[in-house]
Write an enzyme that holds these catalytic residues in place. Structure first.
Site, mmCIF file in Angstrom:
data_model
loop_
_atom_site.group_PDB
_atom_site.id
_atom_site.type_symbol
_atom_site.label_atom_id
_atom_site.label_comp_id
_atom_site.label_asym_id
_atom_site.label_seq_id
_atom_site.Cartn_x
_atom_site.Cartn_y
_atom_site.Cartn_z
ATOM 1 N N HIS A 104 0.853 -1.188 0.000
ATOM 2 C CA HIS A 104 0.000 0.000 0.000
ATOM 3 C C HIS A 104 0.888 1.236 0.000
ATOM 4 O O HIS A 104 2.008 1.190 0.516
ATOM 5 C CB HIS A 104 -0.898 0.031 1.246
ATOM 6 C CG HIS A 104 -1.789 -1.153 1.388
ATOM 7 N ND1 HIS A 104 -2.940 -1.316 0.657
ATOM 8 C CD2 HIS A 104 -1.688 -2.258 2.164
ATOM 9 C CE1 HIS A 104 -3.503 -2.450 0.986
ATOM 10 N NE2 HIS A 104 -2.768 -3.047 1.902
ATOM 11 N N THR A 161 14.287 -6.569 1.074
ATOM 12 C CA THR A 161 13.699 -5.318 0.592
ATOM 13 C C THR A 161 14.169 -4.940 -0.806
ATOM 14 O O THR A 161 13.570 -4.075 -1.434
ATOM 15 C CB THR A 161 14.036 -4.164 1.554
ATOM 16 O OG1 THR A 161 15.456 -4.016 1.610
ATOM 17 C CG2 THR A 161 13.488 -4.437 2.955
#
Length: 181
Positions: A104, A161
């Site tokens: 998001h 990541t």
């Protein structure tokens, strides 16, 4: 990266279908191989020969997950497949591995919108690609847009990541290359 509404009618239909198939898969005994294979073939985009997924297994839609031959997912793996998730042949995922092709926006103003008087949430997605003969240790988390190269080992509990090259051992939070293999 692209954006979508997870509560749109078409995705809600897929959501409900996926929940029914996951329930059936997760409740099927381990010695009922034909039934498990049948459910996975309906659930996932591609299932390579000899793939084994230990229940419980969780995913958003399933149809965006593509598994090579001999892939093994241990107990409690979760794949949020709002975008394509490709896992190469002979790859092993430890228990509790989480693969997030979905996320998001960080800022609340970018994330939340009004949907008929109720909050709606913008969702973003980027593909995740995991190469051949990779081992991902238990509890690792793979974030959207990451590619993990062939032959790499990701340490238990790592938070991946950014992309990781082939044939290395990488671990930590955030995950970083420790050494070549």
């Amino acid at each position: 990266m692209y954006e979508f509404d997870t509560r749109g009618a078409d995705l809600m239909e897929k959501h409900h279908r996926t929940r029914r198939l996951l329930r059936r898969y997760n409740e099927t005994p381990s010695d009922a191989g034909e039934t498990r294979a049948e459910v996975l073939s309906k659930l996932l985009g591609r299932v390579g020969q000899g793939t084994w997924i230990e229940p419980p297994f969780f995913c958003d839609y399933g149809e965006n997950i593509f598994l090579g031959a001999g892939v093994f997912l241990n107990f409690n793996c979760t794949v949020l497949d709002g975008a394509r998730v490709e896992i190469g042949e002979g790859t092993l995922l430890g228990p509790g591995v989480q693969i997030y092709a979905t996320s998001h926006p960080l800022a609340a103003g970018d994330r939340i919108y009004d949907r008929d008087g109720m909050p709606g949430y913008h969702t973003t997605a980027a593909p995740v690609t995991i190469g051949r003969h990779v081992w991902i240790g238990g509890g690792a988390i793979i974030l959207p847009g990451v590619t993990i190269g062939d032959g790499t080992t990701i340490g238990a509990g790592a938070v991946v990541t950014s992309s990781v090259p082939e044939n290395v051992f990488a671990a930590g939070n955030p995950c970083r290359v420790i050494r070549a293999l």
